[in-house]
Scaffold this motif. Structure first.
Motif, mmCIF file in Angstrom:
data_model
loop_
_atom_site.group_PDB
_atom_site.id
_atom_site.type_symbol
_atom_site.label_atom_id
_atom_site.label_comp_id
_atom_site.label_asym_id
_atom_site.label_seq_id
_atom_site.Cartn_x
_atom_site.Cartn_y
_atom_site.Cartn_z
ATOM 1 N N ARG A 184 0.817 -1.215 0.000
ATOM 2 C CA ARG A 184 0.000 0.000 0.000
ATOM 3 C C ARG A 184 0.859 1.277 0.000
ATOM 4 N NH1 ARG A 184 -4.503 -0.643 3.120
ATOM 5 N NH2 ARG A 184 -3.128 -1.460 4.739
ATOM 6 N N LEU A 185 0.621 2.105 -1.006
ATOM 7 C CA LEU A 185 1.168 3.459 -1.030
ATOM 8 C C LEU A 185 0.189 4.360 -0.289
ATOM 9 C CD1 LEU A 185 3.398 5.352 -2.207
ATOM 10 C CD2 LEU A 185 1.835 5.761 -4.125
ATOM 11 N N PRO A 186 0.650 5.145 0.681
ATOM 12 C CA PRO A 186 -0.275 6.028 1.402
ATOM 13 C C PRO A 186 -1.054 6.934 0.436
ATOM 14 C CG PRO A 186 1.834 5.959 2.538
ATOM 15 C CD PRO A 186 2.012 5.229 1.221
ATOM 16 N N ALA A 187 -2.303 7.180 0.751
ATOM 17 C CA ALA A 187 -3.196 7.962 -0.118
ATOM 18 C C ALA A 187 -2.677 9.365 -0.380
ATOM 19 C CB ALA A 187 -4.591 8.019 0.494
ATOM 20 N N ASN A 188 -1.905 9.927 0.539
ATOM 21 C CA ASN A 188 -1.420 11.305 0.374
ATOM 22 C C ASN A 188 -0.103 11.388 -0.385
ATOM 23 O OD1 ASN A 188 0.282 10.253 2.311
ATOM 24 N ND2 ASN A 188 0.081 11.971 3.727
ATOM 25 N N ARG A 189 0.391 10.270 -0.872
ATOM 26 C CA ARG A 189 1.659 10.253 -1.602
ATOM 27 C C ARG A 189 1.425 10.239 -3.100
ATOM 28 N NH1 ARG A 189 5.489 7.210 1.150
ATOM 29 N NH2 ARG A 189 6.783 7.325 -0.697
ATOM 30 N N GLU A 190 2.366 10.792 -3.842
ATOM 31 C CA GLU A 190 2.297 10.837 -5.310
ATOM 32 C C GLU A 190 2.598 9.450 -5.876
ATOM 33 O OE1 GLU A 190 1.300 12.898 -8.599
ATOM 34 O OE2 GLU A 190 1.479 13.817 -6.623
ATOM 35 N N THR A 191 1.802 8.995 -6.815
ATOM 36 C CA THR A 191 2.019 7.700 -7.465
ATOM 37 C C THR A 191 3.080 7.827 -8.535
ATOM 38 O OG1 THR A 191 -0.256 6.996 -7.080
ATOM 39 C CG2 THR A 191 0.921 5.894 -8.862
ATOM 40 N N ASP A 192 4.042 6.930 -8.520
ATOM 41 C CA ASP A 192 5.022 6.827 -9.595
ATOM 42 C C ASP A 192 4.343 6.070 -10.731
ATOM 43 O OD1 ASP A 192 7.080 6.189 -11.347
ATOM 44 O OD2 ASP A 192 8.142 4.918 -9.914
ATOM 45 N N PRO A 193 4.172 6.688 -11.898
ATOM 46 C CA PRO A 193 3.456 6.017 -12.986
ATOM 47 C C PRO A 193 4.115 4.706 -13.433
ATOM 48 C CG PRO A 193 4.212 8.200 -13.679
ATOM 49 C CD PRO A 193 4.604 8.029 -12.255
ATOM 50 N N ALA A 194 5.405 4.525 -13.140
ATOM 51 C CA ALA A 194 6.092 3.291 -13.504
ATOM 52 C C ALA A 194 6.043 2.258 -12.368
ATOM 53 C CB ALA A 194 7.547 3.583 -13.870
ATOM 54 N N PHE A 195 5.490 2.627 -11.227
ATOM 55 C CA PHE A 195 5.347 1.732 -10.066
ATOM 56 C C PHE A 195 6.683 1.085 -9.676
ATOM 57 C CE2 PHE A 195 1.172 2.176 -11.921
ATOM 58 C CZ PHE A 195 0.386 2.427 -10.816
ATOM 59 N N ARG A 205 -12.641 -4.992 2.537
ATOM 60 C CA ARG A 205 -11.213 -5.064 2.808
ATOM 61 C C ARG A 205 -10.998 -5.652 4.187
ATOM 62 N NH1 ARG A 205 -8.625 -1.962 5.997
ATOM 63 N NH2 ARG A 205 -6.783 -1.825 4.675
ATOM 64 N N SER A 206 -9.788 -6.109 4.418
ATOM 65 C CA SER A 206 -9.378 -6.610 5.726
ATOM 66 C C SER A 206 -8.097 -5.885 6.125
ATOM 67 C CB SER A 206 -9.108 -8.117 5.662
ATOM 68 O OG SER A 206 -8.487 -8.560 6.854
ATOM 69 N N ASP A 207 -7.900 -5.707 7.415
ATOM 70 C CA ASP A 207 -6.675 -5.068 7.896
ATOM 71 C C ASP A 207 -5.619 -6.089 8.316
ATOM 72 O OD1 ASP A 207 -7.730 -6.045 10.254
ATOM 73 O OD2 ASP A 207 -7.900 -4.098 11.237
ATOM 74 N N ILE A 208 -5.801 -7.341 7.935
ATOM 75 C CA ILE A 208 -4.914 -8.413 8.370
ATOM 76 C C ILE A 208 -3.447 -8.182 7.981
ATOM 77 C CG2 ILE A 208 -5.281 -9.887 6.343
ATOM 78 C CD1 ILE A 208 -5.317 -12.267 8.368
ATOM 79 N N ASN A 209 -3.190 -7.495 6.888
ATOM 80 C CA ASN A 209 -1.817 -7.253 6.421
ATOM 81 C C ASN A 209 -1.363 -5.809 6.609
ATOM 82 O OD1 ASN A 209 -0.967 -9.879 5.368
ATOM 83 N ND2 ASN A 209 -2.641 -9.610 3.921
ATOM 84 N N ASP A 210 -2.091 -5.041 7.407
ATOM 85 C CA ASP A 210 -1.691 -3.652 7.670
ATOM 86 C C ASP A 210 -0.400 -3.631 8.498
ATOM 87 O OD1 ASP A 210 -4.112 -3.076 6.475
ATOM 88 O OD2 ASP A 210 -4.945 -1.992 8.186
ATOM 89 N N ASN A 211 0.484 -2.709 8.177
ATOM 90 C CA ASN A 211 1.703 -2.485 8.966
ATOM 91 C C ASN A 211 1.960 -0.985 9.010
ATOM 92 O OD1 ASN A 211 4.161 -2.228 10.182
ATOM 93 N ND2 ASN A 211 5.289 -3.472 8.712
ATOM 94 N N ILE A 250 11.076 -2.560 10.971
ATOM 95 C CA ILE A 250 9.825 -2.186 10.289
ATOM 96 C C ILE A 250 9.023 -3.442 9.964
ATOM 97 C CG2 ILE A 250 8.833 -1.222 8.169
ATOM 98 C CD1 ILE A 250 11.243 0.750 8.182
ATOM 99 N N GLY A 251 9.706 -4.473 9.518
ATOM 100 C CA GLY A 251 9.031 -5.705 9.118
ATOM 101 C C GLY A 251 8.614 -5.654 7.662
ATOM 102 N N GLU A 252 7.720 -6.533 7.289
ATOM 103 C CA GLU A 252 7.262 -6.564 5.905
ATOM 104 C C GLU A 252 6.382 -5.359 5.606
ATOM 105 O OE1 GLU A 252 6.020 -10.203 4.158
ATOM 106 O OE2 GLU A 252 7.349 -11.394 5.418
ATOM 107 N N SER A 253 6.105 -5.144 4.336
ATOM 108 C CA SER A 253 5.381 -3.957 3.883
ATOM 109 C C SER A 253 3.963 -3.868 4.434
ATOM 110 C CB SER A 253 5.309 -3.942 2.352
ATOM 111 O OG SER A 253 4.500 -5.004 1.889
#
Length: 143
Positions: free
Chosen positions: A56-67, A91-97, A128-131
């Motif tokens: 997940r890219l935070p909603a307030n961040r600019e998306t890199d068009p090439a990802f 959605r589920s929050d099971i993988n939120d970090n 930090i752990g996984e994404s």
């Protein structure tokens, strides 16, 4: 998964569920998202489920068009998948970090399990752990 050379993954209407785990960003980067989602739609039975997990890219961040970072906004995922004809179910929050800031020098691959930077700041990345990942559920419409 590298770009698929073949998208006939199963007979049409034969699958109850398809799981897409941490590869949506690749399909977007390679310009194949419409083809892959179309193939998934084709193989699912009416009412079949598509489960999607990605970084997940935070909603307030600019998306890199090439990802290049490997991160995708949750809203981008939902909008892209519903545009392909799927119904968003939830959605589920099971993988939120929340410790993942999604701004690492080598993108998501900075973090475990990949640890692309090797021993450089290794303890920082391990702490930090996984994404941070979104976990989304969609359905192919019944009618």
């Amino acid at each position: 998964m590298w770009p698929p050379g073949q998208l006939d993954i199963a007979p049409p209407g034969s699958a109850d569920m398809v799981l897409a785990m941490r590869n949506l960003h690749n399909w977007l980067a390679w310009g194949q998202v419409d083809d892959v989602l179309g193939a998934i739609y084709e193989v699912l039975k009416p009412g079949g489920i598509l489960a999607v997990v990605d970084h997940r890219l935070p909603a307030n961040r600019e998306t890199d068009p090439a990802f290049r970072s490997g991160y995708v906004k949750e809203a981008t995922a939902i909008n892209t998948i519903t545009a392909a004809g799927f119904e968003f179910l939830g959605r589920s929050d099971i993988n939120d970090n929340p410790a993942d800031t999604a701004d690492h020098p080598a993108g998501v691959w900075t973090l475990p399990p990949t640890l692309t930077l090797g021993d450089k700041d290794r303890e920082r990345w391990l702490a930090i752990g996984e994404s941070d990942r979104f976990t989304l559920k969609f359905r192919k419409p019944i009618n």
